[in-house]
Design a protein around this motif. Structure first.
Motif, PDB file in Angstrom:
ATOM      1  N   SER A 146      82.825  29.155   2.435  1.00 24.30           N
ATOM      2  CA  SER A 146      82.895  28.042   3.369  1.00 24.30           C
ATOM      3  C   SER A 146      81.914  28.378   4.479  1.00 24.30           C
ATOM      4  O   SER A 146      81.995  29.445   5.083  1.00 24.30           O
ATOM      5  CB  SER A 146      84.311  27.898   3.928  1.00 24.30           C
ATOM      6  OG  SER A 146      85.242  27.792   2.863  1.00 24.30           O
ATOM      7  N   TRP A 147      80.978  27.505   4.728  1.00 23.29           N
ATOM      8  CA  TRP A 147      79.867  27.808   5.621  1.00 23.29           C
ATOM      9  C   TRP A 147      80.346  28.293   6.979  1.00 23.29           C
ATOM     10  O   TRP A 147      81.193  27.660   7.608  1.00 23.29           O
ATOM     11  CB  TRP A 147      78.966  26.585   5.801  1.00 23.29           C
ATOM     12  CG  TRP A 147      78.383  26.151   4.488  1.00 23.29           C
ATOM     13  CD1 TRP A 147      78.256  26.910   3.363  1.00 23.29           C
ATOM     14  CD2 TRP A 147      77.880  24.865   4.147  1.00 23.29           C
ATOM     15  NE1 TRP A 147      77.693  26.177   2.343  1.00 23.29           N
ATOM     16  CE2 TRP A 147      77.454  24.924   2.802  1.00 23.29           C
ATOM     17  CE3 TRP A 147      77.736  23.674   4.859  1.00 23.29           C
ATOM     18  CZ2 TRP A 147      76.901  23.823   2.142  1.00 23.29           C
ATOM     19  CZ3 TRP A 147      77.183  22.580   4.211  1.00 23.29           C
ATOM     20  CH2 TRP A 147      76.769  22.664   2.859  1.00 23.29           C
ATOM     21  N   GLY A 148      79.792  29.411   7.401  1.00 24.33           N
ATOM     22  CA  GLY A 148      80.100  29.941   8.722  1.00 24.33           C
ATOM     23  C   GLY A 148      81.452  30.610   8.826  1.00 24.33           C
ATOM     24  O   GLY A 148      81.824  31.106   9.879  1.00 24.33           O
ATOM     25  N   VAL A 149      82.223  30.663   7.728  1.00 29.56           N
ATOM     26  CA  VAL A 149      83.584  31.214   7.789  1.00 29.56           C
ATOM     27  C   VAL A 149      83.634  32.586   7.124  1.00 29.56           C
ATOM     28  O   VAL A 149      83.209  32.747   5.975  1.00 29.56           O
ATOM     29  CB  VAL A 149      84.593  30.278   7.079  1.00 29.56           C
ATOM     30  CG1 VAL A 149      85.992  30.892   7.088  1.00 29.56           C
ATOM     31  CG2 VAL A 149      84.591  28.909   7.733  1.00 29.56           C
ATOM     32  N   ALA A 150      84.166  33.578   7.854  1.00 28.18           N
ATOM     33  CA  ALA A 150      84.414  34.924   7.303  1.00 28.18           C
ATOM     34  C   ALA A 150      83.201  35.482   6.559  1.00 28.18           C
ATOM     35  O   ALA A 150      83.342  36.155   5.548  1.00 28.18           O
ATOM     36  CB  ALA A 150      85.638  34.904   6.373  1.00 28.18           C
ATOM     37  N   LEU A 151      82.011  35.209   7.079  1.00 29.22           N
ATOM     38  CA  LEU A 151      80.796  35.662   6.387  1.00 29.22           C
ATOM     39  C   LEU A 151      80.721  37.182   6.336  1.00 29.22           C
ATOM     40  O   LEU A 151      80.374  37.772   5.310  1.00 29.22           O
ATOM     41  CB  LEU A 151      79.549  35.102   7.080  1.00 29.22           C
ATOM     42  CG  LEU A 151      79.341  33.588   6.970  1.00 29.22           C
ATOM     43  CD1 LEU A 151      78.160  33.154   7.832  1.00 29.22           C
ATOM     44  CD2 LEU A 151      79.136  33.164   5.523  1.00 29.22           C
ATOM     45  N   ASP A 152      81.072  37.837   7.473  1.00 30.52           N
ATOM     46  CA  ASP A 152      80.965  39.299   7.521  1.00 30.52           C
ATOM     47  C   ASP A 152      81.933  39.948   6.545  1.00 30.52           C
ATOM     48  O   ASP A 152      81.637  40.979   5.955  1.00 30.52           O
ATOM     49  CB  ASP A 152      81.242  39.805   8.939  1.00 30.52           C
ATOM     50  CG  ASP A 152      80.136  39.364   9.895  1.00 30.52           C
ATOM     51  OD1 ASP A 152      78.960  39.464   9.496  1.00 30.52           O
ATOM     52  OD2 ASP A 152      80.439  38.898  11.000  1.00 30.52           O
ATOM     53  N   ARG A 153      83.108  39.331   6.378  1.00 29.97           N
ATOM     54  CA  ARG A 153      84.100  39.913   5.485  1.00 29.97           C
ATOM     55  C   ARG A 153      83.702  39.702   4.024  1.00 29.97           C
ATOM     56  O   ARG A 153      83.712  40.629   3.227  1.00 29.97           O
ATOM     57  CB  ARG A 153      85.483  39.280   5.745  1.00 29.97           C
ATOM     58  CG  ARG A 153      86.606  40.062   5.085  1.00 29.97           C
ATOM     59  CD  ARG A 153      87.953  39.470   5.408  1.00 29.97           C
ATOM     60  NE  ARG A 153      88.124  38.166   4.752  1.00 29.97           N
ATOM     61  CZ  ARG A 153      88.634  37.099   5.358  1.00 29.97           C
ATOM     62  NH1 ARG A 153      88.982  37.143   6.617  1.00 29.97           N
ATOM     63  NH2 ARG A 153      88.756  35.956   4.694  1.00 29.97           N
ATOM     64  N   ASN A 154      83.337  38.458   3.658  1.00 33.75           N
ATOM     65  CA  ASN A 154      83.101  38.131   2.251  1.00 33.75           C
ATOM     66  C   ASN A 154      81.688  38.443   1.776  1.00 33.75           C
ATOM     67  O   ASN A 154      81.457  38.669   0.595  1.00 33.75           O
ATOM     68  CB  ASN A 154      83.404  36.654   2.001  1.00 33.75           C
ATOM     69  CG  ASN A 154      84.864  36.331   2.297  1.00 33.75           C
ATOM     70  OD1 ASN A 154      85.723  37.199   2.213  1.00 33.75           O
ATOM     71  ND2 ASN A 154      85.134  35.082   2.667  1.00 33.75           N
ATOM     72  N   PHE A 155      80.750  38.420   2.710  1.00 31.65           N
ATOM     73  CA  PHE A 155      79.348  38.699   2.364  1.00 31.65           C
ATOM     74  C   PHE A 155      78.762  39.646   3.403  1.00 31.65           C
ATOM     75  O   PHE A 155      77.914  39.242   4.193  1.00 31.65           O
ATOM     76  CB  PHE A 155      78.533  37.395   2.310  1.00 31.65           C
ATOM     77  CG  PHE A 155      78.994  36.446   1.239  1.00 31.65           C
ATOM     78  CD1 PHE A 155      78.442  36.488  -0.035  1.00 31.65           C
ATOM     79  CD2 PHE A 155      79.995  35.509   1.491  1.00 31.65           C
ATOM     80  CE1 PHE A 155      78.873  35.610  -1.033  1.00 31.65           C
ATOM     81  CE2 PHE A 155      80.431  34.638   0.501  1.00 31.65           C
ATOM     82  CZ  PHE A 155      79.865  34.690  -0.758  1.00 31.65           C
ATOM     83  N   ILE A 165      67.789  32.310  -2.177  1.00 32.08           N
ATOM     84  CA  ILE A 165      68.922  31.446  -1.881  1.00 32.08           C
ATOM     85  C   ILE A 165      68.535  30.062  -2.375  1.00 32.08           C
ATOM     86  O   ILE A 165      67.463  29.552  -2.030  1.00 32.08           O
ATOM     87  CB  ILE A 165      69.222  31.375  -0.365  1.00 32.08           C
ATOM     88  CG1 ILE A 165      69.570  32.768   0.170  1.00 32.08           C
ATOM     89  CG2 ILE A 165      70.369  30.402  -0.093  1.00 32.08           C
ATOM     90  CD1 ILE A 165      69.767  32.789   1.687  1.00 32.08           C
ATOM     91  N   LEU A 166      69.377  29.465  -3.200  1.00 28.33           N
ATOM     92  CA  LEU A 166      69.110  28.130  -3.725  1.00 28.33           C
ATOM     93  C   LEU A 166      70.065  27.150  -3.065  1.00 28.33           C
ATOM     94  O   LEU A 166      71.251  27.433  -2.888  1.00 28.33           O
ATOM     95  CB  LEU A 166      69.315  28.107  -5.247  1.00 28.33           C
ATOM     96  CG  LEU A 166      68.508  29.128  -6.056  1.00 28.33           C
ATOM     97  CD1 LEU A 166      68.849  29.011  -7.534  1.00 28.33           C
ATOM     98  CD2 LEU A 166      67.012  28.942  -5.828  1.00 28.33           C
ATOM     99  N   ALA A 167      69.536  25.996  -2.697  1.00 32.25           N
ATOM    100  CA  ALA A 167      70.369  24.978  -2.069  1.00 32.25           C
ATOM    101  C   ALA A 167      69.844  23.603  -2.450  1.00 32.25           C
ATOM    102  O   ALA A 167      68.675  23.303  -2.234  1.00 32.25           O
ATOM    103  CB  ALA A 167      70.351  25.148  -0.549  1.00 32.25           C
ATOM    104  N   PHE A 184      72.783  30.367   6.177  1.00 30.61           N
ATOM    105  CA  PHE A 184      71.436  30.704   5.699  1.00 30.61           C
ATOM    106  C   PHE A 184      70.965  31.996   6.369  1.00 30.61           C
ATOM    107  O   PHE A 184      70.474  32.918   5.722  1.00 30.61           O
ATOM    108  CB  PHE A 184      70.441  29.587   6.055  1.00 30.61           C
ATOM    109  CG  PHE A 184      70.311  28.500   5.020  1.00 30.61           C
ATOM    110  CD1 PHE A 184      70.073  28.793   3.682  1.00 30.61           C
ATOM    111  CD2 PHE A 184      70.392  27.160   5.392  1.00 30.61           C
ATOM    112  CE1 PHE A 184      69.916  27.784   2.728  1.00 30.61           C
ATOM    113  CE2 PHE A 184      70.243  26.138   4.437  1.00 30.61           C
ATOM    114  CZ  PHE A 184      70.005  26.458   3.106  1.00 30.61           C
ATOM    115  N   ASP A 185      71.127  32.043   7.682  1.00 35.65           N
ATOM    116  CA  ASP A 185      70.643  33.183   8.456  1.00 35.65           C
ATOM    117  C   ASP A 185      71.351  34.470   8.035  1.00 35.65           C
ATOM    118  O   ASP A 185      70.734  35.523   7.877  1.00 35.65           O
ATOM    119  CB  ASP A 185      70.856  32.914   9.953  1.00 35.65           C
ATOM    120  CG  ASP A 185      70.236  34.019  10.789  1.00 35.65           C
ATOM    121  OD1 ASP A 185      69.007  34.191  10.709  1.00 35.65           O
ATOM    122  OD2 ASP A 185      70.975  34.720  11.507  1.00 35.65           O
TER     123      ASP A 185
END
Length: 242
Positions: A146-155, A165-167, A184-185
């Motif tokens: 989910s964009w912007g959510v828990a990025l550090d934990r999951n990725f 990165i494909l979009a 993206f960042d």
């Protein structure tokens, strides 16, 4: 490269046969077919990378339909496989939806992580498994993002090692454009290449492009006026020259 130039003759190398929008669009759309017999589950078929890919669309949400942008990106990956070689590359797709783009990248030899919102993962996993098992060098992974959510934990940044990165069509009428930028960042290293296809429907797409350009160097690779679609390549700004 600025975004203002709409002329396409500089990009003929991407689409041989003196690139003509209508002609290429016809060719892209011809990759899609529907079954003769209507069955209980509706599916659509696509021809890419020498395979017949069958996609089941869940009718209850946006992310469950194959949009033209996805076809454009698949066609691009297949026809530019030399320049954008996917073999053994680490590739993540955001907003993977039905999974078509991830499947094509996988059939081209990539290590693929297909991501989307939790409610789409069941159908995404089904389509990906069905179309890559015994056909792909590396079986794709499906993960919630989910964009912007828990990025550090999951990725975690330390383990993000994406070559691409494909979009496809991740910008439509939703309020999460800032979160999309953050995502993206977060996923980008200095060497990561973003391949991003976008349909311009509304003014907000242009605004998003402006914001995006504050963080990324953006190059318009090809444009399909008859579909209102543009394909971009982007890299992080101020990369130390490799």
């Amino acid at each position: 490269h600025t975004l203002t130039h709409t002329h396409t003759h500089t990009h003929t190398h991407l689409f041989p046969r003196n690139y003509d929008d209508k002609q290429v669009v016809t060719e892209i759309m011809a990759r899609c077919f529907t079954p003769n017999l209507i069955t209980t589950t509706s599916w659509e078929g696509f021809h890419f990378v020498g395979h017949e890919i069958r996609i089941t669309e869940a009718m209850d949400c946006y992310g469950a339909v194959v949009w033209p942008s996805a076809l454009v990106l698949c066609y691009f990956l297949e026809t530019n496989a030399k320049q954008y070689n996917m073999i053994d590359k680490n590739v993540i797709e955001i907003g993977a939806g039905t999974g078509l783009v991830s499947i094509v990248a996988s059939l081209l030899g990539a290590h693929v992580t297909a991501t989307d919102l939790p409610e789409l993962l069941g159908n995404l996993q089904y389509n990906i498994s069905r179309n890559t098992k015994m056909k792909s060098k590396h079986l794709p992974q499906v993960k919630e993002l989910s964009w912007g959510v828990a990025l550090d934990r999951n990725f975690p940044r330390s383990s993000n090692n994406f070559d691409y990165i494909l979009a496809a069509d991740v910008v439509y009428a939703h309020p999460f454009l800032e979160e999309l930028l953050v995502t993206f960042d977060h996923l980008c290293k200095e060497t990561t290449i973003i391949l991003w296809v976008m349909k311009f429907r509304l003014e907000k797409e242009n605004k998003f492009v402006d914001r995006f350009q504050e963080l990324f160097d953006l190059e318009e690779v090809s444009s399909f006026p008859s579909l209102d679609i543009k394909l971009y390549k982007a890299v992080k700004k101020n990369r130390r020259s490799a």
